[in-house]
Design a protein around this motif. Structure first.
Motif, PDB file in Angstrom:
ATOM      1  N   GLU A  36       0.844  -1.206   0.000  1.00 58.52           N
ATOM      2  CA  GLU A  36       0.000   0.000   0.000  1.00 58.52           C
ATOM      3  C   GLU A  36       0.877   1.254   0.000  1.00 58.52           C
ATOM      4  OE1 GLU A  36      -3.018  -0.159   3.027  1.00 58.52           O
ATOM      5  OE2 GLU A  36      -3.970  -1.916   2.117  1.00 58.52           O
ATOM      6  N   THR A  71       0.729   4.199  -2.725  1.00 57.11           N
ATOM      7  CA  THR A  71       0.487   5.601  -2.341  1.00 57.11           C
ATOM      8  C   THR A  71       1.564   6.511  -2.937  1.00 57.11           C
ATOM      9  OG1 THR A  71      -0.433   4.775  -0.287  1.00 57.11           O
ATOM     10  CG2 THR A  71       0.090   7.116  -0.352  1.00 57.11           C
ATOM     11  N   LYS A 127       0.936   6.935  -6.578  1.00 57.46           N
ATOM     12  CA  LYS A 127      -0.193   7.834  -6.820  1.00 57.46           C
ATOM     13  C   LYS A 127       0.262   9.295  -6.744  1.00 57.46           C
ATOM     14  CE  LYS A 127      -4.325   9.318  -4.532  1.00 57.46           C
ATOM     15  NZ  LYS A 127      -5.265   9.096  -3.454  1.00 57.46           N
ATOM     16  N   LEU A 156      -6.632   1.074  -2.618  1.00 59.85           N
ATOM     17  CA  LEU A 156      -6.355   1.512  -1.245  1.00 59.85           C
ATOM     18  C   LEU A 156      -7.630   1.565  -0.417  1.00 59.85           C
ATOM     19  CD1 LEU A 156      -3.725   4.332  -1.960  1.00 59.85           C
ATOM     20  CD2 LEU A 156      -3.279   2.020  -1.094  1.00 59.85           C
TER      21      LEU A 156
END
Lengths: 161, 439
Positions: free
Chosen positions: B175, B179, B182, B329
């Protein structure tokens, strides 16, 4: 810590064209110092600039379209290539152009050595030709020798090529 | 009209993958010969997959092409999964969509930035751009690196992904990695707009050439299709992927070692422009905004606009990748062990997998025996589907250029730009032809 990249170019589905990749795959299994990293670039041409970016030195192994006996190998630096002679890797993605681009971007490793290997058969087959298979241990030893000599040179003080 | 002799003979066209020639001869304004020739070592795809295990095929086929290795992997996995009735989780499907976006970005940025921009800038290659337009080139390189990073994060490597396996992934990103990705994607919009600005400033360099043709791509009612869907043609409507042989109709021509394809007309086009023409409404608003700047609306019949369609798609790829990461997410990543091996019940069967890859729709078709050994295989790649359309375009464009009084150099440049607009990947297009050529 200076970083030395060993980069194999080629397509393992095209017989001897993949010899660079196969050599890198073999050496990857061996115990080299942390300074050495191995990369398989395949045939994705200009992509090599992204691998060169963080290296201090690089050895690039590729099949070479050139006069000479299949299985023979030669080490040269990019500046030793006379464009008029048209030494060319079997990938038209233009390795030398990619190196030029890397230089213009200020990302080129201080020293680049190309190991060119003359292929016997680059038709579609998922293994090397019998000749190259036989030559592989010898090619591997030559490559190892080159990697070690580059590592031994102090402080990365190579003649700029 | 020109009364000169025109002789365009481009051997080994540069800035495309592989080996293609352009031959045009004309005398007194009359075309005597006009050919797009693909001369490349034939690739025996079918023989590469037969006798190999279902566990190996996606690794073998990923090696067909260095640029589209992810697309070949995905189409191959989908064919194997269809043959054995293997289902993948929603999470794995999202991750596969993410890596297809990465490859599309990788390939399109390389094409627009390194291969097409030099034409627009009047340069012979990307190297002079490093001096004449250093900031612009650095922008392109940043975007290219981001897409490479994305491929590596999801697939384990920038090309020839290792983590995609039948039934899912052997390893998934964390994750935290998602992140970070992103955030980087979000920060790339300025770079994307800078490339769009650059192309817009040079938009008048795209030849105004329109030839009506058929466009074929995947389509999916839920989204702008890359990973899955049915086949859509601007001429003949929607058909299931299993009809692919009736759609592609590959055939052999004397001038080429690669197969050509046709459906409803003498030729059709696949790739970014075909996808955009078929699925325009599903583009993200930001991508549509870029299309509007170039007046690119469906159905656009100018093949040179494929470059712009690629740029539009990159914006969509970035936008949709952010959406995919948000979904992953939000749901929270389903954990899996480090070297995950999905349980697969091996069975005999035939499966066809299709995916949209940078150059267009790609089909893999495998038949397996009870032991999961491949007994028959077929692959129809996008570039082969475009060859006939390139030929048809050339047959119309070449006389136009001659009638406009263009000299040999200009004709040559325009024809080269035409071929490059299709972004052909010839080195994987020329696979096995098991026929005798007719003289």
């Amino acid at each position: 810590m200076a970083k030395l990249g060993v980069i194999g170019i080629g397509n393992t589905l095209k017989g001897d064209d993949g010899v660079g990749v196969m050599l890198v795959n073999r050496l990857e299994e061996e115990d080299f110092s942390d300074e050495v990293e191995f990369h398989e670039v395949g045939t994705s041409g200009l992509n090599i600039i992204h691998y060169l970016k963080d290296l201090d030195k690089a050895v690039i192994i590729d099949a070479l379209r050139s006069e000479g006996e299949p299985g023979n190998s030669t080490f040269f630096r990019p500046n030793e290539v006379d464009n008029s002679i048209k030494i060319r890797s079997t990938h038209d993605a233009n390795l030398l152009e990619a190196i030029d681009l890397s230089e213009t971007l200020g990302e080129r490793p201080e020293d680049i050595v190309i190991m060119g290997i003359i292929p016997e058969d680059i038709s579609l087959r998922d293994e090397l030709s019998p000749l190259l298979k036989e030559k592989l241990p010898e090619l591997e030893e030559k490559l190892k020798g080159k990697i070690n000599s580059l590592l031994e040179e102090e402080g990365g003080g190579f003649p700029s090529s | 009209m020109s009364n000169e002799k025109i002789d365009v003979d481009v051997e080994y066209l540069t800035r495309v993958e592989g080996h293609g020639n352009i031959k045009v001869n004309a005398s007194d304004g009359q075309i005597e010969k006009c050919e797009w020739q693909v001369i490349e070592t034939p690739r025996y795809f079918e023989s590469m997959v037969v006798d190999h295990s279902w566990k190996e095929l996606h690794h073998i086929t990923s090696r067909i092409c260095g640029i589209c290795s992810i697309g070949h992997t995905v189409a191959s996995l989908k064919a194997t999964e269809a043959a054995m009735g293997i289902e993948i989780s929603k999470q794995d499907e999202l991750l596969r969509k993410l890596i297809l976006h990465a490859e599309n970005m990788q390939s399109h940025i390389l094409h627009v930035g390194y291969l097409a921009l030099p034409d627009l800038m009047g340069e012979g290659s990307v190297i002079p751009l490093a001096s004449s337009h250093p900031e612009e080139l650095k922008t392109v390189i940043r975007l290219h690196r981001l897409s490479n990073e994305m491929s590596e994060m999801v697939g384990g490597r920038t090309t020839h992904p290792q983590r995609l396996i039948p039934g899912g992934f052997s390893k998934i990103p964390t994750e935290k990695e998602l992140t970070e990705l992103k955030n980087k994607l979000r920060n790339s919009f300025n770079d994307l707009m800078a490339v769009a600005d650059l192309c817009e400033a040079k938009a008048d360099k795209f030849p105004d050439f329109n030839r009506e043709t058929e466009f074929i791509s995947l389509t999916n009612e839920d989204e702008y299709a890359f990973y899955d869907g049915q086949v859509r043609s601007t001429d003949t409507g929607i058909q299931p992927v299993t009809d692919y042989k009736d759609i592609t109709n590959e055939f052999v021509v004397n001038q080429s070692t690669a197969k050509f394809a046709r459906n409803n007309r003498q030729s059709y086009m696949v790739g970014a422009l075909a996808r955009l023409n078929n699925n325009y409404d599903q583009l993200s608003p930001m991508a549509k905004g870029v299309a509007e700047r170039f007046n690119l609306k469906p159905v656009n019949h100018n093949p040179f606009m494929n470059n712009i369609a690629q740029l539009v798609e990159v914006v969509h790829n970035v936008r949709d990748s952010i959406n995919i990461i948000d979904k992953l997410l939000e749901n929270g990543l389903e954990p899996q062990e480090e070297y995950h091996e999905p349980e697969i019940e091996v069975k005999a069967g035939r499966g066809i997998g299709a995916a949209e890859v940078p150059r267009g729709i790609l089909f893999h078709d495998y038949t397996y025996n009870e032991e999961g050994i491949c007994t028959a295989g077929n692959c129809v790649i996008p570039t082969n589907q475009n060859h006939a359309n390139i030929q048809q375009d050339m047959e119309e464009l070449a006389p136009n250029l001659i009638n406009e009084g263009k000299d040999e150099d200009e004709i040559e440049l325009n024809l080269e730009m035409l071929v490059r607009a299709y972004d052909p990947c010839i080195s994987c297009s020329a696979h096995h032809l098991d026929v005798e050529f007719v003289d």
